[in-house]
Scaffold this motif. Structure first.
Motif, PDB file in Angstrom:
ATOM      1  N   UNK A  49       4.506  51.791   3.411  1.00 43.30           N
ATOM      2  CA  UNK A  49       4.927  51.172   4.669  1.00 43.30           C
ATOM      3  C   UNK A  49       3.995  50.026   5.053  1.00 43.30           C
ATOM      4  N   UNK A  50       2.696  50.267   4.924  1.00 45.01           N
ATOM      5  CA  UNK A  50       1.717  49.257   5.325  1.00 45.01           C
ATOM      6  C   UNK A  50       1.800  48.017   4.454  1.00 45.01           C
ATOM      7  N   UNK A  51       1.982  48.222   3.158  1.00 47.85           N
ATOM      8  CA  UNK A  51       2.074  47.069   2.251  1.00 47.85           C
ATOM      9  C   UNK A  51       3.287  46.203   2.598  1.00 47.85           C
ATOM     10  N   UNK A  52       4.448  46.826   2.767  1.00 44.50           N
ATOM     11  CA  UNK A  52       5.652  46.071   3.108  1.00 44.50           C
ATOM     12  C   UNK A  52       5.505  45.389   4.461  1.00 44.50           C
ATOM     13  N   UNK A  53       4.899  46.076   5.436  1.00 45.53           N
ATOM     14  CA  UNK A  53       4.733  45.498   6.771  1.00 45.53           C
ATOM     15  C   UNK A  53       3.824  44.271   6.736  1.00 45.53           C
ATOM     16  N   UNK A  54       2.743  44.322   5.970  1.00 42.07           N
ATOM     17  CA  UNK A  54       1.829  43.182   5.872  1.00 42.07           C
ATOM     18  C   UNK A  54       2.523  41.977   5.233  1.00 42.07           C
ATOM     19  N   UNK A 115       7.415  45.160   9.762  1.00 39.43           N
ATOM     20  CA  UNK A 115       6.224  44.902  10.564  1.00 39.43           C
ATOM     21  C   UNK A 115       6.326  45.314  12.015  1.00 39.43           C
ATOM     22  N   UNK A 116       7.441  45.897  12.423  1.00 38.13           N
ATOM     23  CA  UNK A 116       7.586  46.311  13.820  1.00 38.13           C
ATOM     24  C   UNK A 116       6.732  47.545  14.098  1.00 38.13           C
ATOM     25  N   UNK A 160       4.179  44.715  19.823  1.00 36.76           N
ATOM     26  CA  UNK A 160       5.546  44.967  19.373  1.00 36.76           C
ATOM     27  C   UNK A 160       5.670  44.876  17.857  1.00 36.76           C
ATOM     28  N   UNK A 161       4.769  44.116  17.241  1.00 36.16           N
ATOM     29  CA  UNK A 161       4.794  43.941  15.791  1.00 36.16           C
ATOM     30  C   UNK A 161       3.370  43.902  15.254  1.00 36.16           C
ATOM     31  N   UNK A 162       3.269  43.978  13.938  1.00 33.38           N
ATOM     32  CA  UNK A 162       1.960  43.824  13.294  1.00 33.38           C
ATOM     33  C   UNK A 162       1.426  42.419  13.515  1.00 33.38           C
ATOM     34  N   UNK A 163       2.310  41.434  13.620  1.00 35.45           N
ATOM     35  CA  UNK A 163       1.874  40.067  13.906  1.00 35.45           C
ATOM     36  C   UNK A 163       1.190  39.976  15.270  1.00 35.45           C
ATOM     37  N   UNK A 164       1.660  40.772  16.245  1.00 35.64           N
ATOM     38  CA  UNK A 164       0.999  40.797  17.558  1.00 35.64           C
ATOM     39  C   UNK A 164      -0.424  41.319  17.439  1.00 35.64           C
ATOM     40  N   UNK A 165      -0.619  42.334  16.597  1.00 31.47           N
ATOM     41  CA  UNK A 165      -1.973  42.851  16.376  1.00 31.47           C
ATOM     42  C   UNK A 165      -2.860  41.778  15.756  1.00 31.47           C
ATOM     43  N   UNK A 166      -2.339  41.079  14.748  1.00 35.67           N
ATOM     44  CA  UNK A 166      -3.126  40.021  14.110  1.00 35.67           C
ATOM     45  C   UNK A 166      -3.491  38.931  15.114  1.00 35.67           C
TER      46      UNK A 166
END
Length: 507
Positions: A49-54, A115-116, A160-166
């Motif tokens: 999951x983490x690999x696909x999300x990144x 990435x959500x 809301x997404x992994x992009x928000x965390x970044x």
């Protein structure tokens, strides 16, 4: 940097434990991901999951080997709530994001392949446990933000997404989600349960009031249609609202169990649980292989557990209620760990007098069959029931006449609240808040009843009509009757009525 550390929480029962998520990036041409630290199947799948999300969030996946260690290694870990912490550790170890904001921050969320950030169960107890250990900053999914903010004096960043965390790790501010259109006020439900709806059963309504005022257990016996289920469902309407600490306890349990209502992160009303008679012992008490989950007795913590058609339950299931009734908790021992779950609830039981459940002369059950049917409820369990009442079929004239005397829940709740205030004042400085919770030894020593009251119960004990435990329970009920009557101590009248309620008329 090839090593980074983030933090997450492992839930064991309803208790949270801090977990360090350490990420090491090794060399080599072959790409691999190794996850160590007693993860379960759902946690092992976090690698994919983490690999696909990144990748789908526009971030780079490091080449070579990746080793992710969850410490302490001896603590079993389960669920998908580690995804965000693993992703943050991988990006920090590869130098894609700075480390300063990860220090002292707990990351809790599941990641979708796109990435959500998805909400997870048990955020409230997880955040509360981390806050007790000094963590003050948390990153959670938007769906868990309101629940996490119930813990005071912490900073919650909702993504809301992994992009928000970044974006946040690189010094930015994640965007706030659009506000939903919610009505300013909730209309009153005219069809809400009310104690005045149960007509023709004044004694049973009084028993519900006594149970609410003192926190007592209640048993109702009677044919179908006499109002047993209606009375049980209306008990929460006369109970006081939960105190702030009790509300957090109940909310944490419902969060772990996935029963937290949408748009209502804090439970302020006493919970009401009514398991089906086919429920197993594990579903009632709690259990499961590897990672025990809360049962119905825990879901009813600080509220009401209603056991309808009690003789239809397995006798082993009913007898398993005896320990939580006495201790207020359940201890589940497994090979990997021992879990203690809170289970302080009011037990309300209801039963038909015989298998056919037909009233009066229509019943064709032999006396022996009726005894065998009711004997499925063991004597030791009944001995722990403070109030036992029998409900009779009601004629039309009685229903019409009782309309004048049936009080609505709001009126009864006011009397219950005043009685609870008297109890709280009397028990101030002690760990108990209701009459039903006071141990028998302390009750007799620190809160003695009038001598006439003790003589009545002593005479019943000499005749073998009541056990020593029963005397303590009758005294607790007598104190509740005195509190409702605004008396300083229970006297002969309260003791006699308490003994009558404890002994019942049908047993």
């Amino acid at each position: 940097m090839s090593v980074a550390r983030t933090h997450c929480i492992a839930l064991v029962g309803v208790q949270g434990h801090i977990v360090e998520v350490e990420t090491h990036l090794g060399g080599g041409a072959e790409s691999s991901v190794t996850l160590v630290g007693l993860p379960d199947a759902a946690l092992r799948e976090a690698r994919d999951r983490t690999r696909a999300a990144l990748i789908n969030s526009g971030e780079k996946w490091p080449s070579g080997s990746v080793v992710i260690s969850l410490s302490p290694a001896s603590l079993p870990k389960s669920g998908s709530l580690f995804d965000l912490a693993i992703a943050g550790g991988i990006m920090a170890a590869s130098g894609e994001v700075p480390l300063d904001r990860l220090d002292g921050t707990v990351l809790i969320a599941e990641l979708g392949l796109n990435g959500r950030a998805r909400p997870v169960l048990g955020v409230l107890p997880a955040v509360a446990a981390a806050a007790e250990q000094g963590f003050a900053r948390f990153v959670v999914a938007h769906g868990n933000a309101a629940e996490a903010r119930l813990v005071p004096d912490i900073d919650v960043i909702a993504v809301d997404t992994l992009a928000d965390l970044c974006l946040w790790l690189r010094g930015g501010t994640p965007p706030e989600p659009p506000k939903e259109n919610t009505p300013e006020s909730t209309p009153t439900d005219e069809h809400a349960p009310d104690l005045a709806d149960v007509l023709g059963q004044p004694v049973a309504r009084r028993a519900v009031e006594i149970a609410a005022a003192g926190g007592h257990n209640l048993m109702m016996l009677g044919p179908p249609g006499t109002g047993k289920s209606l009375l049980a469902e209306r008990l929460p309407t006369v109970l006081p609202r939960l105190r702030p600490d009790e509300a957090l306890e109940a909310t944490a349990i419902h969060s772990v169990s996935g029963m937290l209502p949408a748009n209502a992160p804090l439970i302020t009303l006493p919970p009401f649980a009514a398991p089906h008679h086919s429920s197993t012992r594990a579903s009632i008490i709690g259990g499961g292989s590897g990672h025990p989950t809360p049962g119905w007795v825990t879901k009813a913590h600080r509220g009401v557990l209603f056991v309808d058609e009690a003789p239809q339950f397995s006798r082993g299931v009913l007898d398993s209620l005896r320990e939580p009734l006495e201790r207020g908790e359940v201890v589940l021992a497994r090979a990997a760990s021992t879990v203690t779950l809170p289970a302080r609830f009011q037990l309300i039981m209801a039963a038909n007098p015989c298998p056919c459940a037909k009233p009066g002369s229509l019943c064709s059950c032999p006396a022996g069959e009726r005894r065998r049917y009711l004997s499925r409820i063991s004597g030791p369990l009944l001995d722990r029931i403070d109030l036992k009442v029998e409900l009779q079929p009601v004629a039309r004239a009685e229903l019409l006449a009782d309309r004048t005397f049936a009080e609505p829940s709001v009126v009864v709740a006011e009397r219950v609240l005043r009685a609870r205030e008297r109890v709280a004042k009397r028990l101030s400085g002690t760990p108990w808040s209701t009459n039903a919770a006071v141990p028998g030894a302390r009750l007799r020593r620190d809160f003695p009843a009038e001598p006439a009251a003790l003589r009545i119960l002593g005479r019943a004990m000499d005749l073998g009509q009541i056990s020593a435990r029963g005397v303590d329970r009758a005294l607790r009920v007598a104190w509740t009757l005195a509190d409702l009557a605004d008396r300083e101590r229970p006297g002969e009248e309260e003791a006699a009525y308490a003994f009558a309620l404890w002994s019942g008329q049908a047993w």
